[in-house]
Design a protein around this motif. Sequence first.
Motif, PDB file in Angstrom:
ATOM      1  N   ALA A  89     141.355  71.006  44.279  1.00 24.12           N
ATOM      2  CA  ALA A  89     140.207  71.197  43.390  1.00 24.12           C
ATOM      3  C   ALA A  89     139.994  72.680  43.098  1.00 24.12           C
ATOM      4  CB  ALA A  89     138.952  70.596  44.016  1.00 24.12           C
ATOM      5  N   GLU A  90     140.181  73.071  41.861  1.00 27.48           N
ATOM      6  CA  GLU A  90     140.070  74.479  41.492  1.00 27.48           C
ATOM      7  C   GLU A  90     138.661  75.015  41.719  1.00 27.48           C
ATOM      8  OE1 GLU A  90     141.396  74.918  37.509  1.00 27.48           O
ATOM      9  OE2 GLU A  90     143.526  74.549  37.989  1.00 27.48           O
ATOM     10  N   TRP A  91     137.651  74.186  41.458  1.00 19.31           N
ATOM     11  CA  TRP A  91     136.280  74.680  41.563  1.00 19.31           C
ATOM     12  C   TRP A  91     135.908  75.078  42.979  1.00 19.31           C
ATOM     13  CZ3 TRP A  91     132.794  71.928  44.600  1.00 19.31           C
ATOM     14  CH2 TRP A  91     133.161  70.612  44.935  1.00 19.31           C
ATOM     15  N   LEU A  92     136.557  74.477  43.980  1.00 22.99           N
ATOM     16  CA  LEU A  92     136.268  74.835  45.367  1.00 22.99           C
ATOM     17  C   LEU A  92     136.822  76.204  45.729  1.00 22.99           C
ATOM     18  CD1 LEU A  92     136.699  71.617  47.554  1.00 22.99           C
ATOM     19  CD2 LEU A  92     134.674  73.068  47.362  1.00 22.99           C
ATOM     20  N   GLU A  93     137.859  76.610  45.038  1.00 14.93           N
ATOM     21  CA  GLU A  93     138.503  77.893  45.340  1.00 14.93           C
ATOM     22  C   GLU A  93     137.941  79.038  44.502  1.00 14.93           C
ATOM     23  OE1 GLU A  93     140.546  77.993  47.862  1.00 14.93           O
ATOM     24  OE2 GLU A  93     140.322  75.822  48.096  1.00 14.93           O
ATOM     25  N   GLN A  94     137.085  78.725  43.532  1.00 13.65           N
ATOM     26  CA  GLN A  94     136.553  79.747  42.638  1.00 13.65           C
ATOM     27  C   GLN A  94     135.101  80.070  42.973  1.00 13.65           C
ATOM     28  OE1 GLN A  94     137.058  78.246  38.647  1.00 13.65           O
ATOM     29  NE2 GLN A  94     139.275  78.066  38.836  1.00 13.65           N
ATOM     30  N   ASP A  95     134.672  81.284  42.620  1.00 16.23           N
ATOM     31  CA  ASP A  95     133.265  81.616  42.775  1.00 16.23           C
ATOM     32  C   ASP A  95     132.488  81.064  41.583  1.00 16.23           C
ATOM     33  OD1 ASP A  95     133.713  83.349  40.630  1.00 16.23           O
ATOM     34  OD2 ASP A  95     133.861  85.123  41.902  1.00 16.23           O
ATOM     35  N   LEU A  96     131.213  81.392  41.505  1.00 22.63           N
ATOM     36  CA  LEU A  96     130.379  80.835  40.443  1.00 22.63           C
ATOM     37  C   LEU A  96     130.850  81.222  39.048  1.00 22.63           C
ATOM     38  CD1 LEU A  96     126.768  81.239  41.895  1.00 22.63           C
ATOM     39  CD2 LEU A  96     128.052  79.117  41.575  1.00 22.63           C
ATOM     40  N   ASP A  97     131.552  82.345  38.956  1.00 19.46           N
ATOM     41  CA  ASP A  97     132.018  82.800  37.645  1.00 19.46           C
ATOM     42  C   ASP A  97     133.439  82.370  37.333  1.00 19.46           C
ATOM     43  OD1 ASP A  97     129.622  84.110  37.015  1.00 19.46           O
ATOM     44  OD2 ASP A  97     130.197  85.840  38.231  1.00 19.46           O
ATOM     45  N   GLY A  98     134.024  81.541  38.191  1.00 20.48           N
ATOM     46  CA  GLY A  98     135.356  81.017  37.926  1.00 20.48           C
ATOM     47  C   GLY A  98     135.337  80.051  36.757  1.00 20.48           C
ATOM     48  N   PRO A  99     136.457  79.896  36.057  1.00 21.46           N
ATOM     49  CA  PRO A  99     136.501  79.054  34.855  1.00 21.46           C
ATOM     50  C   PRO A  99     136.020  77.621  35.072  1.00 21.46           C
ATOM     51  CG  PRO A  99     138.514  80.343  35.059  1.00 21.46           C
ATOM     52  CD  PRO A  99     137.747  80.554  36.329  1.00 21.46           C
ATOM     53  N   ALA A 100     136.407  77.009  36.179  1.00 21.90           N
ATOM     54  CA  ALA A 100     136.015  75.617  36.411  1.00 21.90           C
ATOM     55  C   ALA A 100     134.505  75.486  36.563  1.00 21.90           C
ATOM     56  CB  ALA A 100     136.723  75.076  37.657  1.00 21.90           C
ATOM     57  N   ASN A 101     133.888  76.412  37.297  1.00 26.35           N
ATOM     58  CA  ASN A 101     132.450  76.338  37.518  1.00 26.35           C
ATOM     59  C   ASN A 101     131.659  76.748  36.284  1.00 26.35           C
ATOM     60  OD1 ASN A 101     132.454  75.431  40.282  1.00 26.35           O
ATOM     61  ND2 ASN A 101     133.265  77.429  40.821  1.00 26.35           N
ATOM     62  N   VAL A 102     132.166  77.713  35.545  1.00 21.60           N
ATOM     63  CA  VAL A 102     131.519  78.063  34.281  1.00 21.60           C
ATOM     64  C   VAL A 102     131.565  76.873  33.324  1.00 21.60           C
ATOM     65  CG1 VAL A 102     131.699  79.507  32.219  1.00 21.60           C
ATOM     66  CG2 VAL A 102     131.935  80.544  34.484  1.00 21.60           C
ATOM     67  N   GLY A 103     132.698  76.170  33.303  1.00 25.43           N
ATOM     68  CA  GLY A 103     132.834  75.010  32.428  1.00 25.43           C
ATOM     69  C   GLY A 103     131.831  73.918  32.758  1.00 25.43           C
ATOM     70  N   VAL A 104     131.587  73.683  34.052  1.00 19.43           N
ATOM     71  CA  VAL A 104     130.600  72.680  34.466  1.00 19.43           C
ATOM     72  C   VAL A 104     129.218  73.058  33.943  1.00 19.43           C
ATOM     73  CG1 VAL A 104     129.364  71.733  36.451  1.00 19.43           C
ATOM     74  CG2 VAL A 104     131.861  71.875  36.480  1.00 19.43           C
ATOM     75  N   ARG A 105     128.856  74.335  34.098  1.00 21.10           N
ATOM     76  CA  ARG A 105     127.533  74.773  33.649  1.00 21.10           C
ATOM     77  C   ARG A 105     127.400  74.683  32.130  1.00 21.10           C
ATOM     78  NH1 ARG A 105     128.594  78.873  37.426  1.00 21.10           N
ATOM     79  NH2 ARG A 105     128.728  80.507  35.835  1.00 21.10           N
ATOM     80  N   GLU A 106     128.450  75.068  31.425  1.00 14.21           N
ATOM     81  CA  GLU A 106     128.384  75.033  29.959  1.00 14.21           C
ATOM     82  C   GLU A 106     128.259  73.607  29.437  1.00 14.21           C
ATOM     83  OE1 GLU A 106     131.857  77.165  28.739  1.00 14.21           O
ATOM     84  OE2 GLU A 106     130.839  79.122  28.819  1.00 14.21           O
ATOM     85  N   ARG A 107     129.026  72.683  30.033  1.00 10.29           N
ATOM     86  CA  ARG A 107     128.919  71.280  29.602  1.00 10.29           C
ATOM     87  C   ARG A 107     127.521  70.736  29.894  1.00 10.29           C
ATOM     88  NH1 ARG A 107     134.132  71.316  31.649  1.00 10.29           N
ATOM     89  NH2 ARG A 107     133.476  70.511  33.679  1.00 10.29           N
TER      90      ARG A 107
END
Length: 223
Positions: A89-107
Amino acid sequence: MALTGLTFEGVLDRDALVPATELLVGLVARPEVAAAWDRESACAGMSVGALTWHLVNQPQRVVELIAAHDPADPRLTTPITADEHYARAEWLEQDLDGPANVGVRERGEQQASAGHDEAVAAARSALAALPGALATAPPALLLPWTGLVLRTDDFLVSRLMEVVVHSDDLAASVGVPVPEFGAATLRPVLTLLTDLAVRRHGQDALVRALARPARAQGAISAL
Protein backbone atom coordinates in the motif's frame (compact mmCIF):
# COMPACT_ATOMS: atom_id res chain seq x y z
CA MET A 1 9.65 -7.69 11.53
CA ALA A 2 6.56 -8.77 9.60
CA LEU A 3 3.95 -11.34 10.44
CA THR A 4 3.25 -13.12 7.16
CA GLY A 5 0.32 -15.03 5.77
CA LEU A 6 -2.44 -13.09 7.51
CA THR A 7 -5.85 -13.88 6.07
CA PHE A 8 -9.38 -13.70 7.43
CA GLU A 9 -10.75 -16.22 4.94
CA GLY A 10 -13.36 -18.44 6.53
CA VAL A 11 -13.20 -16.76 9.95
CA LEU A 12 -14.83 -13.42 9.24
CA ASP A 13 -18.52 -12.89 9.95
CA ARG A 14 -19.30 -11.03 6.73
CA ASP A 15 -22.64 -9.88 8.11
CA ALA A 16 -20.72 -7.70 10.59
CA LEU A 17 -20.44 -5.13 7.84
CA VAL A 18 -24.19 -4.49 7.99
CA PRO A 19 -24.47 -3.31 11.63
CA ALA A 20 -21.16 -1.47 11.22
CA THR A 21 -22.66 0.43 8.28
CA GLU A 22 -25.83 1.10 10.25
CA LEU A 23 -23.68 2.85 12.86
CA LEU A 24 -21.87 4.69 10.06
CA VAL A 25 -25.18 5.95 8.69
CA GLY A 26 -26.24 7.16 12.12
CA LEU A 27 -22.98 9.06 12.56
CA VAL A 28 -22.99 10.58 9.08
CA ALA A 29 -26.59 11.75 9.48
CA ARG A 30 -25.94 13.68 12.68
CA PRO A 31 -26.70 17.42 12.51
CA GLU A 32 -23.28 18.15 14.01
CA VAL A 33 -21.70 16.74 10.85
CA ALA A 34 -23.79 19.00 8.64
CA ALA A 35 -23.00 22.03 10.79
CA ALA A 36 -19.24 21.41 10.57
CA TRP A 37 -19.20 20.39 6.90
CA ASP A 38 -16.67 22.95 5.68
CA ARG A 39 -14.44 22.98 8.75
CA GLU A 40 -11.16 21.10 8.93
CA SER A 41 -11.60 17.63 10.39
CA ALA A 42 -9.39 15.71 12.80
CA CYS A 43 -7.55 14.49 9.69
CA ALA A 44 -5.14 17.29 8.80
CA GLY A 45 -5.90 19.02 5.53
CA MET A 46 -9.27 17.32 5.11
CA SER A 47 -12.65 18.96 5.69
CA VAL A 48 -15.39 17.29 7.68
CA GLY A 49 -17.33 16.91 4.43
CA ALA A 50 -14.42 15.20 2.67
CA LEU A 51 -13.85 12.87 5.63
CA THR A 52 -17.56 12.03 5.70
CA TRP A 53 -17.54 11.06 2.05
CA HIS A 54 -14.37 9.00 2.50
CA LEU A 55 -16.21 7.10 5.23
CA VAL A 56 -19.30 6.61 3.06
CA ASN A 57 -17.10 5.34 0.23
CA GLN A 58 -16.15 2.24 2.25
CA PRO A 59 -19.47 0.33 2.13
CA GLN A 60 -20.10 1.80 -1.31
CA ARG A 61 -16.90 0.22 -2.57
CA VAL A 62 -17.92 -3.20 -1.24
CA VAL A 63 -21.20 -3.06 -3.14
CA GLU A 64 -19.55 -1.77 -6.31
CA LEU A 65 -16.72 -4.30 -6.42
CA ILE A 66 -19.02 -7.27 -5.86
CA ALA A 67 -21.40 -6.00 -8.56
CA ALA A 68 -18.49 -5.53 -10.99
CA HIS A 69 -17.00 -8.98 -10.38
CA ASP A 70 -16.37 -10.90 -13.60
CA PRO A 71 -15.27 -14.51 -13.00
CA ALA A 72 -13.83 -14.61 -16.54
CA ASP A 73 -11.55 -11.61 -15.98
CA PRO A 74 -8.00 -12.78 -16.81
CA ARG A 75 -6.65 -10.50 -14.08
CA LEU A 76 -8.22 -12.74 -11.42
CA THR A 77 -5.02 -14.46 -10.40
CA THR A 78 -4.06 -16.09 -7.09
CA PRO A 79 -5.07 -13.76 -4.24
CA ILE A 80 -2.43 -12.11 -2.12
CA THR A 81 -2.70 -12.16 1.68
CA ALA A 82 -3.97 -9.28 3.79
CA ASP A 83 -0.50 -8.50 5.12
CA GLU A 84 0.95 -8.47 1.60
CA HIS A 85 -1.82 -6.11 0.50
CA TYR A 86 -0.78 -3.58 3.14
CA ALA A 87 2.91 -4.15 2.52
CA ARG A 88 2.26 -2.90 -1.02
CA ALA A 89 0.00 0.00 0.00
CA GLU A 90 1.66 3.20 -1.20
CA TRP A 91 -0.32 5.43 1.16
CA LEU A 92 1.18 3.69 4.20
CA GLU A 93 4.70 4.50 3.04
CA GLN A 94 3.97 8.15 2.20
CA ASP A 95 3.54 11.18 4.42
CA LEU A 96 0.48 13.41 4.26
CA ASP A 97 1.84 15.16 1.18
CA GLY A 98 2.52 11.96 -0.73
CA PRO A 99 0.59 11.49 -4.00
CA ALA A 100 -1.65 8.70 -2.71
CA ASN A 101 -2.74 10.65 0.37
CA VAL A 102 -3.17 13.90 -1.52
CA GLY A 103 -5.36 12.02 -4.00
CA VAL A 104 -7.60 10.72 -1.19
CA ARG A 105 -8.09 14.24 0.15
CA GLU A 106 -8.76 15.73 -3.27
CA ARG A 107 -11.36 13.09 -4.14
CA GLY A 108 -13.04 13.64 -0.78
CA GLU A 109 -13.22 17.39 -1.30
CA GLN A 110 -14.70 16.92 -4.76
CA GLN A 111 -17.38 14.64 -3.36
CA ALA A 112 -18.02 16.99 -0.42
CA SER A 113 -19.24 19.64 -2.87
CA ALA A 114 -22.38 17.51 -3.27
CA GLY A 115 -23.28 18.32 0.33
CA HIS A 116 -24.34 16.57 3.51
CA ASP A 117 -27.77 15.38 2.39
CA GLU A 118 -26.26 13.58 -0.60
CA ALA A 119 -23.71 11.86 1.64
CA VAL A 120 -26.48 10.63 3.95
CA ALA A 121 -28.49 9.36 0.99
CA ALA A 122 -25.44 7.57 -0.42
CA ALA A 123 -24.72 5.92 2.93
CA ARG A 124 -28.31 4.72 3.25
CA SER A 125 -28.25 3.39 -0.30
CA ALA A 126 -25.07 1.43 0.39
CA LEU A 127 -26.59 0.01 3.57
CA ALA A 128 -29.70 -1.14 1.70
CA ALA A 129 -27.61 -2.86 -0.96
CA LEU A 130 -25.12 -4.55 1.38
CA PRO A 131 -27.05 -7.69 2.41
CA GLY A 132 -27.74 -8.67 -1.17
CA ALA A 133 -24.18 -7.93 -2.23
CA LEU A 134 -22.66 -9.95 0.60
CA ALA A 135 -24.93 -12.89 -0.19
CA THR A 136 -23.53 -13.07 -3.73
CA ALA A 137 -19.90 -12.21 -3.00
CA PRO A 138 -17.30 -14.39 -4.80
CA PRO A 139 -14.29 -15.90 -3.00
CA ALA A 140 -11.93 -13.19 -4.26
CA LEU A 141 -12.15 -9.72 -5.75
CA LEU A 142 -10.02 -7.72 -8.15
CA LEU A 143 -9.05 -4.32 -6.73
CA PRO A 144 -9.00 -2.14 -9.85
CA TRP A 145 -7.03 0.68 -8.22
CA THR A 146 -4.07 -1.69 -7.66
CA GLY A 147 -4.69 -4.49 -10.18
CA LEU A 148 -4.22 -7.01 -7.35
CA VAL A 149 -6.58 -9.76 -6.20
CA LEU A 150 -7.60 -10.07 -2.57
CA ARG A 151 -9.69 -12.71 -0.85
CA THR A 152 -13.13 -11.28 -0.26
CA ASP A 153 -12.94 -11.75 3.51
CA ASP A 154 -9.63 -9.89 3.60
CA PHE A 155 -11.06 -7.08 1.51
CA LEU A 156 -14.07 -6.79 3.80
CA VAL A 157 -11.83 -6.53 6.86
CA SER A 158 -9.90 -3.76 5.15
CA ARG A 159 -13.19 -1.87 4.72
CA LEU A 160 -14.21 -2.57 8.33
CA MET A 161 -10.91 -1.12 9.48
CA GLU A 162 -11.55 2.02 7.45
CA VAL A 163 -15.07 2.29 8.89
CA VAL A 164 -13.90 1.93 12.50
CA VAL A 165 -10.90 4.25 12.21
CA HIS A 166 -12.61 6.98 10.22
CA SER A 167 -15.76 6.84 12.34
CA ASP A 168 -13.50 7.73 15.26
CA ASP A 169 -11.99 10.53 13.18
CA LEU A 170 -15.39 11.92 12.23
CA ALA A 171 -16.80 11.70 15.75
CA ALA A 172 -13.73 13.49 17.12
CA SER A 173 -14.06 16.14 14.41
CA VAL A 174 -17.57 17.17 15.46
CA GLY A 175 -17.51 16.38 19.19
CA VAL A 176 -19.95 13.47 19.34
CA PRO A 177 -19.59 9.98 20.84
CA VAL A 178 -17.74 7.38 18.80
CA PRO A 179 -20.06 4.57 17.60
CA GLU A 180 -19.76 1.41 19.70
CA PHE A 181 -19.02 -1.34 17.21
CA GLY A 182 -19.78 -4.96 18.02
CA ALA A 183 -17.23 -7.66 18.69
CA ALA A 184 -17.67 -9.20 15.23
CA THR A 185 -16.47 -5.89 13.78
CA LEU A 186 -13.77 -5.00 16.29
CA ARG A 187 -11.99 -8.35 16.58
CA PRO A 188 -10.83 -8.62 12.96
CA VAL A 189 -10.06 -4.89 12.85
CA LEU A 190 -7.90 -5.10 15.97
CA THR A 191 -6.15 -8.18 14.58
CA LEU A 192 -5.34 -6.30 11.39
CA LEU A 193 -4.14 -3.19 13.25
CA THR A 194 -1.98 -5.35 15.52
CA ASP A 195 -0.39 -7.00 12.51
CA LEU A 196 0.32 -3.62 10.94
CA ALA A 197 1.76 -2.27 14.19
CA VAL A 198 4.15 -5.23 14.49
CA ARG A 199 5.21 -4.73 10.88
CA ARG A 200 5.97 -1.07 11.52
CA HIS A 201 7.41 -1.13 15.05
CA GLY A 202 8.39 -4.71 15.87
CA GLN A 203 7.31 -7.25 18.48
CA ASP A 204 8.95 -5.63 21.51
CA ALA A 205 7.38 -2.22 20.96
CA LEU A 206 3.89 -3.66 20.66
CA VAL A 207 4.14 -6.08 23.60
CA ARG A 208 5.55 -3.38 25.87
CA ALA A 209 2.93 -0.82 24.88
CA LEU A 210 0.15 -3.30 25.63
CA ALA A 211 1.56 -5.05 28.70
CA ARG A 212 4.61 -3.18 30.06
CA PRO A 213 4.00 0.57 29.65
CA ALA A 214 6.94 1.42 31.93
CA ARG A 215 9.24 0.08 29.21
CA ALA A 216 7.20 1.35 26.25
CA GLN A 217 9.03 3.51 23.76
CA GLY A 218 6.53 6.00 22.43
CA ALA A 219 3.62 5.61 20.03
CA ILE A 220 3.02 2.39 18.09
CA SER A 221 0.55 3.59 15.50
CA ALA A 222 -0.36 0.90 12.97
CA LEU A 223 -1.04 3.44 10.22
